[in-house]
Design a protein around this motif. Structure first.
Motif, mmCIF file in Angstrom:
data_model
loop_
_atom_site.group_PDB
_atom_site.id
_atom_site.type_symbol
_atom_site.label_atom_id
_atom_site.label_comp_id
_atom_site.label_asym_id
_atom_site.label_seq_id
_atom_site.Cartn_x
_atom_site.Cartn_y
_atom_site.Cartn_z
ATOM 1 N N GLU A 84 75.991 10.258 19.847
ATOM 2 C CA GLU A 84 76.943 9.207 19.482
ATOM 3 C C GLU A 84 76.370 8.424 18.311
ATOM 4 O OE1 GLU A 84 78.554 6.657 22.508
ATOM 5 O OE2 GLU A 84 77.852 8.025 24.068
ATOM 6 N N PRO A 85 77.224 7.921 17.428
ATOM 7 C CA PRO A 85 76.706 7.170 16.283
ATOM 8 C C PRO A 85 76.152 5.813 16.687
ATOM 9 C CG PRO A 85 79.113 7.122 16.293
ATOM 10 C CD PRO A 85 78.698 8.023 17.429
ATOM 11 N N ARG A 87 62.906 -1.342 21.038
ATOM 12 C CA ARG A 87 62.666 -1.853 22.394
ATOM 13 C C ARG A 87 62.979 -0.829 23.462
ATOM 14 N NH1 ARG A 87 67.809 -4.558 24.238
ATOM 15 N NH2 ARG A 87 66.562 -6.104 25.321
ATOM 16 N N HIS A 125 67.326 1.659 20.723
ATOM 17 C CA HIS A 125 67.801 0.276 20.702
ATOM 18 C C HIS A 125 66.690 -0.632 20.203
ATOM 19 C CE1 HIS A 125 71.619 0.526 23.116
ATOM 20 N NE2 HIS A 125 71.114 1.732 23.297
ATOM 21 N N SER A 126 67.097 -1.650 19.439
ATOM 22 C CA SER A 126 66.111 -2.552 18.851
ATOM 23 C C SER A 126 66.354 -3.991 19.279
ATOM 24 C CB SER A 126 66.195 -2.482 17.326
ATOM 25 O OG SER A 126 65.810 -1.208 16.864
ATOM 26 N N TYR A 127 65.290 -4.785 19.270
ATOM 27 C CA TYR A 127 65.461 -6.236 19.344
ATOM 28 C C TYR A 127 66.318 -6.657 18.152
ATOM 29 C CZ TYR A 127 61.807 -6.305 22.865
ATOM 30 O OH TYR A 127 61.086 -6.095 24.016
ATOM 31 N N GLY A 128 67.278 -7.524 18.407
ATOM 32 C CA GLY A 128 68.234 -7.871 17.367
ATOM 33 C C GLY A 128 69.537 -7.115 17.531
ATOM 34 N N GLY A 129 69.519 -6.061 18.359
ATOM 35 C CA GLY A 129 70.763 -5.403 18.719
ATOM 36 C C GLY A 129 71.077 -4.122 17.969
ATOM 37 N N TYR A 130 70.253 -3.727 17.005
ATOM 38 C CA TYR A 130 70.585 -2.542 16.221
ATOM 39 C C TYR A 130 70.299 -1.269 16.998
ATOM 40 C CZ TYR A 130 70.888 -6.081 12.728
ATOM 41 O OH TYR A 130 71.251 -7.217 12.061
ATOM 42 N N GLN A 140 77.540 4.208 12.363
ATOM 43 C CA GLN A 140 78.910 3.698 12.370
ATOM 44 C C GLN A 140 79.254 3.013 11.061
ATOM 45 O OE1 GLN A 140 80.370 1.702 15.859
ATOM 46 N NE2 GLN A 140 78.731 2.550 17.114
ATOM 47 N N MET A 184 69.647 7.312 22.038
ATOM 48 C CA MET A 184 70.034 6.146 21.243
ATOM 49 C C MET A 184 68.835 5.199 21.275
ATOM 50 S SD MET A 184 72.490 4.942 19.376
ATOM 51 C CE MET A 184 74.084 5.547 19.948
ATOM 52 N N THR A 192 61.196 0.677 26.830
ATOM 53 C CA THR A 192 61.738 1.418 27.965
ATOM 54 C C THR A 192 62.299 2.758 27.511
ATOM 55 O OG1 THR A 192 63.942 0.459 27.730
ATOM 56 C CG2 THR A 192 62.417 -0.690 29.193
ATOM 57 N N LEU A 233 67.588 5.165 25.033
ATOM 58 C CA LEU A 233 68.564 5.482 26.071
ATOM 59 C C LEU A 233 68.924 6.952 25.930
ATOM 60 C CD1 LEU A 233 70.700 4.635 28.234
ATOM 61 C CD2 LEU A 233 72.263 4.274 26.305
ATOM 62 N N ARG A 247 65.171 5.118 29.230
ATOM 63 C CA ARG A 247 66.161 5.059 30.307
ATOM 64 C C ARG A 247 66.836 6.431 30.427
ATOM 65 N NH1 ARG A 247 68.763 0.503 32.819
ATOM 66 N NH2 ARG A 247 67.137 -0.678 31.768
ATOM 67 N N PHE A 303 74.350 2.010 15.187
ATOM 68 C CA PHE A 303 74.818 0.970 14.259
ATOM 69 C C PHE A 303 74.899 1.479 12.824
ATOM 70 C CE2 PHE A 303 73.371 -2.094 11.075
ATOM 71 C CZ PHE A 303 74.429 -2.979 11.101
#
Lengths: 284, 196
Positions: B174-175, B165, B110-115, B180, B108, B48, B168, B50, B177
């Motif tokens: 913004e930083p 995945r 975004h990945s599967y697994g949340g990273y 940070q 930003m 996606t 955004l 967004r 994963f």
């Protein structure tokens, strides 16, 4: 950092990250001059280096640093090494495995001697860390609802070979403050001679807040050892790892193959992927 | 503050000028990741973008029907290894953004697994970035980010988000994963933007 960002449960759509105010309070990294205080053989293939690092801001258990070597003609070579020590002091311990085709590790293992100066950059990495004060390390998974609080979740360390170095730092930090968090280390190693920090681990296993130590020998076991040398299997993980039901935080460090296998098995055994943190050492 | 290290001569002087400072060539393909490798089935995969006005979506079949490009490029990991002349296939971000209208200049991933990792939009457009699904003629291995990863080879390789995945769009940088956790907001290997 906030694991709420990194380890957020899957949702259907990306969402904004939380504010950067969540940034973890670890020391800023920078270049420093390290003086080698002492060096000694750790295993037949590895050396332990004690460094006095000018201006070192301290480091959390599990962090690493870069070492940069410079030849007379200006040629440089830089590699990352896990730190075996933690705390606020400027004394830093490394344990370096000599790689067969390495360029930096043979120098650090065989050539370096007391009084030598090295350039180091660090401390680095804020994710693969453990601190006794969980809040200080920003150590909440955002998935603690209904379970034990972050500071009391047991900790399972799983090491392959020289991957034990950052995990030893965590176990030592745990032992140093007699932290009540249950700690267990599963350590896969070629032979008894290849065990890093053998005396220190033995002492940690006998401390007041003991580390539970499980050794798996892959090539040669001590005389009278109950099992034949073999690599870690899923069955070993079932018996020698804190069960998923106790919701341990798990730290895995070793070669990529070791880490991939172990992490996959842990997920199969019901461990929450968000509770498993991995670190690998590379080829060179 | 660099000084000569006593007793160090180094291995090789015929340094390839495709190699950024502080990097070492490797023949293999090391892995950098922070947790278990997520299993992502292409039957459920979705990508996606967004924006402030809505969501653009592709499932695997729709994604594979887009214009596919061959990419030959060098890759550079912040952990000091580089690999030259790697071969990928993927969909250019220019293709994916062709019908996307946005005023927002930051992304930003975004990945599967949340990273997550952050990249300015202008670092992704103009033939500089892809969503790649093949490496060396084979489907991308899960441990290297399969079924699909971002490929932004002019930045350190953690910016090439594995298991990507979605993107955004953001008004401000913004930083993510990795950032940070100490890695640089931008990550140019030629100026060694490794850590903050």
């Amino acid at each position: 950092m906030s694991e709420a960002v990194a380890q957020r449960p899957e949702s259907n759509a990306p969402s904004a990250v939380p504010p950067s105010a969540a940034l973890r309070a670890v020391p800023r990294s920078g270049w420093h001059v390290a003086t080698v205080a002492s060096t000694r053989r750790e295993t037949p293939n590895a050396s332990r280096l004690e460094l006095d690092v000018d201006g070192w801001p301290g480091n959390a258990a599990g962090q690493h640093l870069d070492v940069r070597l410079t030849a007379p003609d200006g040629y440089t070579a830089t590699r990352s090494y896990s730190i075996a020590s933690s705390g606020t002091g400027t004394r830093v311990t490394l344990a370096v495995d000599k790689l067969p085709d390495g360029e930096v590790s043979p120098y650090l293992v065989d050539e370096v001697r007391g009084g030598d100066m090295l350039e180091v950059h660090g401390p680095l990495g804020a994710f693969f860390v453990w601190a006794p004060d969980a809040a200080a390390a920003g150590d909440s998974d955002g998935d603690d609802t209904g379970g034990p609080t972050a500071g009391t979740r047991p900790v399972q360390l799983i090491a392959g070979g020289s991957g034990v170095v950052p995990l030893f730092a965590m176990a030592a930090a745990h032992g140093a403050v007699a932290d009540s968090t249950p700690f267990r280390l599963l350590y896969s190693v070629r032979s008894p001679d290849d065990v890093y920090f053998a005396d220190e681990l033995q002492r940690l296993a006998e401390a007041s807040a003991p580390l539970r130590l499980d050794l798996v020998y892959t090539r040669r076991a001590p005389d009278g050892w109950p099992s034949s040398p073999a690599r870690i299997t899923r069955e070993v993980l079932e018996t020698a790892v804190i069960p998923a039901a106790e919701r341990p935080r798990v730290f895995v460090c070793g070669s990529t193959g070791f880490v991939e296998r172990v992490a996959d098995w842990l997920v199969e055994l019901g461990h929450d992927a968000r509770s498993i943190r991995t670190e690998r050492y590379g080829g060179t | 503050m660099s000084f000569i290290t006593r007793g160090f001569s180094g291995r090789s002087r015929d340094r390839d000028d495709r190699l950024p400072p502080g990097q070492t060539l490797v023949p293999d393909f090391p892995v950098l990741s922070a947790g278990p490798t997520p299993e992502v089935d292409t039957a459920e995969w979705e990508f996606t973008i967004r924006t402030e006005s809505g969501v653009h979506r592709w499932n695997w079949d729709e994604f594979m029907a887009l214009a596919i490009e061959d990419v030959d490029t060098d890759i550079h990991c912040v952990t000091h290894w580089s690999k030259l002349g790697t071969n990928w296939r993927g969909v250019s971000l220019d293709t994916l953004f062709e019908h996307v209208e946005t005023e927002r200049e930051f992304v930003m991933a975004h990945s599967y697994g949340g990273y997550t990792t952050n990249v300015p939009l202008d670092e992704l457009l103009g033939g500089k970035a892809w969503v790649a699904f093949e490496f060396d003629g084979e489907p991308l291995e899960p441990e290297h980010g399969g079924p699909a990863r971002l490929l932004v080879p002019h930045l350190y390789f953690w910016k090439s988000a594995k298991w990507v995945r979605g993107l955004l769009m953001m008004d401000e940088d913004e930083p993510g994963f990795w950032e940070q956790n100490g890695y640089h907001l931008h990550g140019d290997p030629w100026t060694e933007e490794r850590y903050w």
